[in-house]
Design a protein around this motif. Structure first.
Motif, PDB file in Angstrom:
ATOM      1  N   PRO A 117      39.441  14.369 -14.495  1.00 51.86           N
ATOM      2  CA  PRO A 117      38.248  13.688 -15.012  1.00 51.86           C
ATOM      3  C   PRO A 117      38.546  12.625 -16.069  1.00 51.86           C
ATOM      4  O   PRO A 117      37.706  11.759 -16.318  1.00 51.86           O
ATOM      5  CB  PRO A 117      37.395  14.822 -15.581  1.00 51.86           C
ATOM      6  N   ARG A 119      29.136  11.503 -12.383  1.00 49.67           N
ATOM      7  CA  ARG A 119      28.946  10.891 -13.710  1.00 49.67           C
ATOM      8  C   ARG A 119      27.496  11.014 -14.164  1.00 49.67           C
ATOM      9  O   ARG A 119      27.212  11.332 -15.315  1.00 49.67           O
ATOM     10  CB  ARG A 119      29.390   9.427 -13.692  1.00 49.67           C
ATOM     11  N   THR A 160      40.317  10.184 -15.663  1.00 50.26           N
ATOM     12  CA  THR A 160      40.434   8.890 -14.984  1.00 50.26           C
ATOM     13  C   THR A 160      39.100   8.240 -14.654  1.00 50.26           C
ATOM     14  O   THR A 160      39.053   7.040 -14.408  1.00 50.26           O
ATOM     15  CB  THR A 160      41.250   9.029 -13.683  1.00 50.26           C
ATOM     16  N   TYR A 161      38.004   9.010 -14.643  1.00 54.15           N
ATOM     17  CA  TYR A 161      36.719   8.418 -14.243  1.00 54.15           C
ATOM     18  C   TYR A 161      35.528   8.890 -15.078  1.00 54.15           C
ATOM     19  O   TYR A 161      34.464   8.284 -15.015  1.00 54.15           O
ATOM     20  CB  TYR A 161      36.423   8.714 -12.763  1.00 54.15           C
ATOM     21  N   LEU A 162      35.701   9.966 -15.862  1.00 56.75           N
ATOM     22  CA  LEU A 162      34.543  10.546 -16.539  1.00 56.75           C
ATOM     23  C   LEU A 162      34.588  10.395 -18.052  1.00 56.75           C
ATOM     24  O   LEU A 162      33.574  10.111 -18.677  1.00 56.75           O
ATOM     25  CB  LEU A 162      34.427  12.032 -16.162  1.00 56.75           C
ATOM     26  N   HIS A 200      37.931  14.022  -6.874  1.00 57.59           N
ATOM     27  CA  HIS A 200      37.957  12.880  -7.788  1.00 57.59           C
ATOM     28  C   HIS A 200      39.169  12.877  -8.698  1.00 57.59           C
ATOM     29  O   HIS A 200      39.356  11.927  -9.458  1.00 57.59           O
ATOM     30  CB  HIS A 200      36.670  12.854  -8.629  1.00 57.59           C
ATOM     31  N   GLU A 258      31.324   9.976  -6.690  1.00 52.47           N
ATOM     32  CA  GLU A 258      31.746   9.957  -8.094  1.00 52.47           C
ATOM     33  C   GLU A 258      30.607   9.542  -9.028  1.00 52.47           C
ATOM     34  O   GLU A 258      30.482  10.065 -10.132  1.00 52.47           O
ATOM     35  CB  GLU A 258      32.934   9.006  -8.242  1.00 52.47           C
ATOM     36  N   GLU A 259      29.771   8.632  -8.590  1.00 51.71           N
ATOM     37  CA  GLU A 259      28.641   8.194  -9.412  1.00 51.71           C
ATOM     38  C   GLU A 259      27.662   9.343  -9.650  1.00 51.71           C
ATOM     39  O   GLU A 259      27.121   9.486 -10.741  1.00 51.71           O
ATOM     40  CB  GLU A 259      27.926   7.000  -8.784  1.00 51.71           C
ATOM     41  N   THR A 306      34.081  19.854 -12.298  1.00 51.57           N
ATOM     42  CA  THR A 306      34.038  18.712 -11.392  1.00 51.57           C
ATOM     43  C   THR A 306      34.890  18.939 -10.149  1.00 51.57           C
ATOM     44  O   THR A 306      35.859  19.690 -10.166  1.00 51.57           O
ATOM     45  CB  THR A 306      34.484  17.427 -12.111  1.00 51.57           C
ATOM     46  N   SER A 338      35.816   8.185 -20.313  1.00 49.53           N
ATOM     47  CA  SER A 338      35.396   6.923 -20.928  1.00 49.53           C
ATOM     48  C   SER A 338      33.919   6.644 -20.642  1.00 49.53           C
ATOM     49  O   SER A 338      33.214   6.095 -21.496  1.00 49.53           O
ATOM     50  CB  SER A 338      36.269   5.758 -20.477  1.00 49.53           C
ATOM     51  N   HIS A 339      33.448   7.026 -19.477  1.00 50.49           N
ATOM     52  CA  HIS A 339      32.031   6.857 -19.136  1.00 50.49           C
ATOM     53  C   HIS A 339      31.154   7.611 -20.138  1.00 50.49           C
ATOM     54  O   HIS A 339      30.188   7.057 -20.675  1.00 50.49           O
ATOM     55  CB  HIS A 339      31.775   7.356 -17.713  1.00 50.49           C
TER      56      HIS A 339
END
Length: 101
Positions: free
Chosen positions: A65, A38, A67-69, A62, A34-35, A58, A71-72
């Motif tokens: 997106p 990102r 849920t993990y991308l 994962h 996942e890193e 993506t 806000s990043h």
């Protein structure tokens, strides 16, 4: 099985895009990292000239997106981008459009 070093993975792009384009972030090496997704998503945005968008495609592993991308990317770029979820692909991956202002 050990994931390859991020340095050993081919970059998502090697040039600036003065057009709209798609970044493929659903290769096998993205599946469990996942890193890496990102990081390469951020690189894709940085290599997209203002006024254009990049579609971030993506990996399904994962999940959505949001849920993990999202806000990043918001933390990095703030109001310099607009992020819009487009759709889930037939293969299970996801497409997110990022408009660079």
């Amino acid at each position: 099985m050990t994931a390859p070093s991020h340095d050993a993975v081919e970059p998502v792009t090697d040039h600036d895009h003065d057009n709209s384009w798609s970044a493929n972030l659903e290769q096998p090496h993205h599946a469990d990292d996942e890193e890496l997704v990102r990081s390469q998503a951020a690189t894709a945005i940085e290599r997209t000239v203002a006024g254009n968008h990049v579609n971030l495609v993506t990996h399904a592993n994962h999940g959505h997106p949001e849920t993990y991308l999202f806000s990043h990317l918001g933390d990095i770029y703030g109001d310099d981008i607009d992020v819009e979820y487009v759709q889930q692909c037939g293969c299970g991956g996801h497409v997110t459009r990022v408009q660079v202002k």
